[in-house]
Enzyme design. Structure first.
Site, PDB file in Angstrom:
ATOM      1  NE  ARG A 100      -3.279   6.647  -7.461  1.00 22.21           N
ATOM      2  CZ  ARG A 100      -3.750   5.819  -6.532  1.00 22.21           C
ATOM      3  NH1 ARG A 100      -5.050   5.665  -6.387  1.00 22.21           N
ATOM      4  NH2 ARG A 100      -2.937   5.147  -5.740  1.00 22.21           N
ATOM      5  CD  GLU A 120       2.177   0.112   5.751  1.00 22.29           C
ATOM      6  OE1 GLU A 120       1.507   0.608   4.837  1.00 22.29           O
ATOM      7  OE2 GLU A 120       2.425   0.679   6.826  1.00 22.29           O
TER       8      GLU A 120
HETATM    9  P1  AMP Z   1       4.654   0.307  -3.384  1.00 21.44           P
HETATM   10  O1  AMP Z   1       4.388  -1.090  -3.835  1.00 21.44           O
HETATM   11  O2  AMP Z   1       4.896   0.417  -1.902  1.00 21.44           O
HETATM   12  O3  AMP Z   1       5.757   0.973  -4.188  1.00 21.44           O
HETATM   13  O4  AMP Z   1       3.328   1.150  -3.621  1.00 21.44           O
HETATM   14  C1  AMP Z   1       3.041   1.689  -4.867  1.00 21.44           C
HETATM   15  C2  AMP Z   1       1.578   1.604  -5.211  1.00 21.44           C
HETATM   16  O5  AMP Z   1       0.746   2.009  -4.135  1.00 21.44           O
HETATM   17  C3  AMP Z   1       1.255   2.534  -6.358  1.00 21.44           C
HETATM   18  O6  AMP Z   1       0.315   1.884  -7.218  1.00 21.44           O
HETATM   19  C4  AMP Z   1       0.677   3.779  -5.710  1.00 21.44           C
HETATM   20  O7  AMP Z   1      -0.405   4.283  -6.461  1.00 21.44           O
HETATM   21  C5  AMP Z   1       0.223   3.330  -4.330  1.00 21.44           C
HETATM   22  N1  AMP Z   1       0.744   4.149  -3.226  1.00 21.44           N
HETATM   23  C6  AMP Z   1       1.599   3.732  -2.246  1.00 21.44           C
HETATM   24  N2  AMP Z   1       1.855   4.702  -1.369  1.00 21.44           N
HETATM   25  C7  AMP Z   1       1.174   5.784  -1.802  1.00 21.44           C
HETATM   26  C8  AMP Z   1       1.053   7.146  -1.329  1.00 21.44           C
HETATM   27  N3  AMP Z   1       1.681   7.569  -0.225  1.00 21.44           N
HETATM   28  N4  AMP Z   1       0.278   7.998  -2.034  1.00 21.44           N
HETATM   29  C9  AMP Z   1      -0.361   7.582  -3.166  1.00 21.44           C
HETATM   30  N5  AMP Z   1      -0.294   6.332  -3.649  1.00 21.44           N
HETATM   31  C10 AMP Z   1       0.464   5.438  -2.986  1.00 21.44           C
END
Ligand code: AMP
Length: 179
Positions: free
Chosen positions: A67, A104
């Site tokens: 996105r 995760e």
């Molecule tokens: P992180 O690495 O945990 O910061 O996750 C960020 C990536 O995962 C981004 O590319 C987001 O598009 C996606 N993402 C993680 N959690 C969510 C959420 N709750 N809603 C939408 N997209 C998420």
């Protein structure tokens, strides 16, 4: 914060849809597609980034799979500068730098073409959402492997309760909307 900026943020926030238990149980997915499908709101979101970066001598937008591509593409077009994409492993055709990061459950790998960012090039990294910060940190490391200079990491949405900013403490971070 000006009143018009605040009301713009509220309009954007009102159009982010919570989807519970996606992609798995316990996760509330922040769905930004209602913003994309409304021309005014999509332009508003891109304009927030464009106004922030148009006088900061940014030379390249680095957009994160998937996105981030949407906002990054529009922002690069608006600023009249180049776009480089960070992709999940195995999707880029040319020689690439790689960086592993924690998901995760398990591990992921992101890639960036070795010539995607030039040495000392001033870069803004963009994604739709900052959660734990692992993805954005991996993208930042890839930019650094190319020798780029990170002006800022930019997100439409930040999930503040996941403390992604702490993982990114080395870098300036901007988010338009925080939960
Ligand atoms: P992180 O690495 O945990 O910061 O996750 C960020 C990536 O995962 C981004 O590319 C987001 O598009 C996606 N993402 C993680 N959690 C969510 C959420 N709750 N809603 C939408 N997209 C998420």
């Amino acid at each position: 914060m000006s009143t018009s900026f605040k009301s713009a943020m509220e309009r954007l926030k009102a159009n982010i849809r919570d989807v519970p238990d996606f992609p798995k149980k316990g996760i509330v997915f922040k769905d930004i597609t209602p913003i994309l499908s409304n021309g005014q709101l999509f332009r508003l979101a891109v304009t927030i980034f464009a106004e922030r970066y148009q006088r900061k001598s940014v030379e390249k937008i680095v957009a994160i799979d998937a996105r981030g591509f949407i906002f990054g593409g529009a922002l690069a077009h608006y600023l009249g500068i180049g776009l480089t994409i960070v992709r999940k492993k195995g999707k880029l055709p040319y020689q690439s730098h790689q960086h592993d990061y924690e998901l995760e459950y398990g591990q992921g790998t992101l890639e960036l073409h070795i010539d995607g960012v030039e040495k000392n090039q001033r870069v803004v990294i963009i994604d739709d959402l900052l959660a734990t910060g692992g993805t954005a940190e991996a993208a930042a490391k890839l930019v650094e492997k190319c020798g780029g200079e990170i002006v800022e990491l930019a997100f439409l949405v930040e999930l503040g309760f996941l403390h992604g900013r702490e993982k990114l403490e080395k870098y300036p971070v901007f988010s338009a909307i925080t939960y």
